[in-house]
Design an enzyme around this catalytic site. Sequence first.
Site, PDB file in Angstrom:
ATOM      1  N   HIS A   1      17.964  49.962  71.110  1.00 45.26           N
ATOM      2  CA  HIS A   1      16.868  50.044  71.701  1.00 45.26           C
ATOM      3  C   HIS A   1      16.255  51.439  71.315  1.00 45.26           C
ATOM      4  O   HIS A   1      15.048  51.868  71.349  1.00 45.26           O
ATOM      5  CB  HIS A   1      17.150  50.060  73.097  1.00 45.26           C
TER       6      HIS A   1
ATOM      7  N   SER B   1       8.812  50.764  74.535  1.00 52.12           N
ATOM      8  CA  SER B   1       9.698  50.086  75.468  1.00 52.12           C
ATOM      9  C   SER B   1       8.658  49.835  76.544  1.00 52.12           C
ATOM     10  O   SER B   1       7.612  48.931  76.228  1.00 52.12           O
ATOM     11  CB  SER B   1      10.887  50.762  76.137  1.00 52.12           C
TER      12      SER B   1
END
Length: 690
Positions: A665, A550
């Site tokens: 994610h 991320s």
Amino acid sequence: MAKYTLLLMTLLGTTPFTQAQEDKYQWLEEVDGKKALEFVAAQNKATVEKLSMEKDYQSIYEKSLEISNSSDRIVYPGILGKYVYNFWKDKDHERGIWRRCLLSDYASGKTNWEVLLDIDELSKKDNIKWVYKGASGLYPSYNRFLVQLSNGGGDAVVIKEFDVEKKQFIENGFQIEEAKGEATYIDENTLCVSTDFGEGTMTSSGYPSQVKIWKRGTLLKDAQLIYEGQHSDVGTWGGTLRDGEKVYTFISRAPTFFTSQKIIWIDNKIVTLDIPEDCNLNGLLNDQLLIQLKSDWTVNSKTYKNGALLSLSFTQLLKGNKSIQLIVEPDEFSSISEVSTTKNKVLVNLLTNVTSQLYIYSFADGKWSNQKVKAPDFGTISLITTDQFSDQYFFQYENFITPTTLYAADAGKNTFTASKSLPSYFDASKYEVKQFKARSKDGTMVPYFMVAAKNLKTDGSNPTLIVAYGGFEVSYQPFYMSKYGNAWLDKGGVFVLANIRGGGEFGPKWHQDGIKEKRQNVFDDLFAVSEDLIAKKITSPKHLGVMGGSNGGLLVGVAFTQRPDLYNAIVCQVPLLDMQRFNKLLAGASWMGEYGNPDIPEEWAYIQKYSPFQNLKTGMKYPEVFFTTSTRDDRVHPGHARKMVAKMNDLGYKTYYYENTEGGHAGSSTNEQGAKANAMMFSYLLMKLR
């Protein structure tokens, strides 16, 4: 002259890409586009074929899956009323089961679980790859819940009302279609809802801008609008703030990622709390509203320092008055990592030099006092769950080489007992943990942990992996290396956890020194740790790798584009990489408070200096990077990783790439998917660094 300048830049490997050349990769932003998926499939096939043939792949995969599915794992409790709730995955429940047992039975070791919802069965029935995303219950009976389900693991969820006594979704009950939204019970027949209500009701970041009160038996479109934020906000969310039997309808309007107006809907009117927009609200207990400051706050000539935890009389605050008490003010080496409440107490988890200390705070006669919980030292303490009807709570302790232990505790008596410990997944007696500090470019001392064999040879040949994040005030703390032990340490690897700026390890300032125009500090901190390891002859560039996901994916993307001389392996997971377009992709606009706005020339001026996608050059000796992402990631767009791979390949650089079709994610939805990802990652690292 211009012609010769361009020729010189080409020879030096610094040929700039024009905007038209950058735009040619935008077709990879079509998440489900046919051409994009063909590109992904080809990349996946080549990577899986290569890495699955590595000699360590199968053993790492099998061990990782064994650990993930082990019945010896800790069964984490979530206390709600008289029950403990738990979500569990294993080889027989790939997508998991939501279950409960009596708190009294759990405390005595009688885990006679009652299965409430089987996600595997539901997925088969609906022909949808459901991923469980949590459930919020109806106080105080908790006989009904609002269950959140994601199609494939993204952040967007479907919300459906569930009866735990009948173990079924309620026919004609509350139901909200897929959106990045939330819903909370105000009472049995009333919800506070923030979701996609139709055109014009979502922000530019893809989050709700409206909060409504929805009554049972009415249509959602007819719910009462009580607040609306701006389209340019990150989002506006509604919920409840509870103080014993008192419940307040609470609204948070977030103009930026790090600021929010805290609002109470009371007597059919809006009351905006007069507290700093950048503070964190940590709960309400016996009329004391708990807030944590992110910047200095001066009230009546008295200044409360950033990082401090305060309490204010809530009833007075609603009237516009401030009655403030200081609970704790961390020093320059400390920060508050967690705050939670039981029925009568406040639990504060304090991080000092990146290790945890737990305190119990009591409020009496207008003042706060504290007791330290004598939990194990020099590791990470995490608050797992608290009981709003008593002072019972659970916490866990772990460090890199000590298996995680769950403790049952009583905040009223300041006692605790071990409830469950993980078994040892590797022989920790061979390893030791050390903490060092490296001097960054501007002189700041940056701490890092190193886990290595006791008989480590300092000859520069040790395969070494650095893990770091450096953003959003997220602290990276010691954790039990259950899967790293066999896959990395036992194969001769050295593990390093770097506590670089941008995180929250030393409070708000540690974070603020790494945002926007100060972002280069974060990267310089990583380079300082890397160079310190090389100077100590623990490793060398040939044997050094770095991994991040991320925001950490951005970090490692910058690492190999700015300093390819330092690394031979890069694991870049669900990353941001195209920082010129990050604010136009999915939730990207919400992070401009962290990175800046690339559409403002003055801010793009500092962003463009490090943006990995724009700073790729020809003629460089980049490591062969391993990129990973997920088709169902609706937070960080998979287009970042896809475009980076396509551009690198066009420039003649070899890459590895794997995109899971689900997982969101997190990258994986099931234990099997996680084991496969681990096996590929460690096989790649061992191939490159050993």
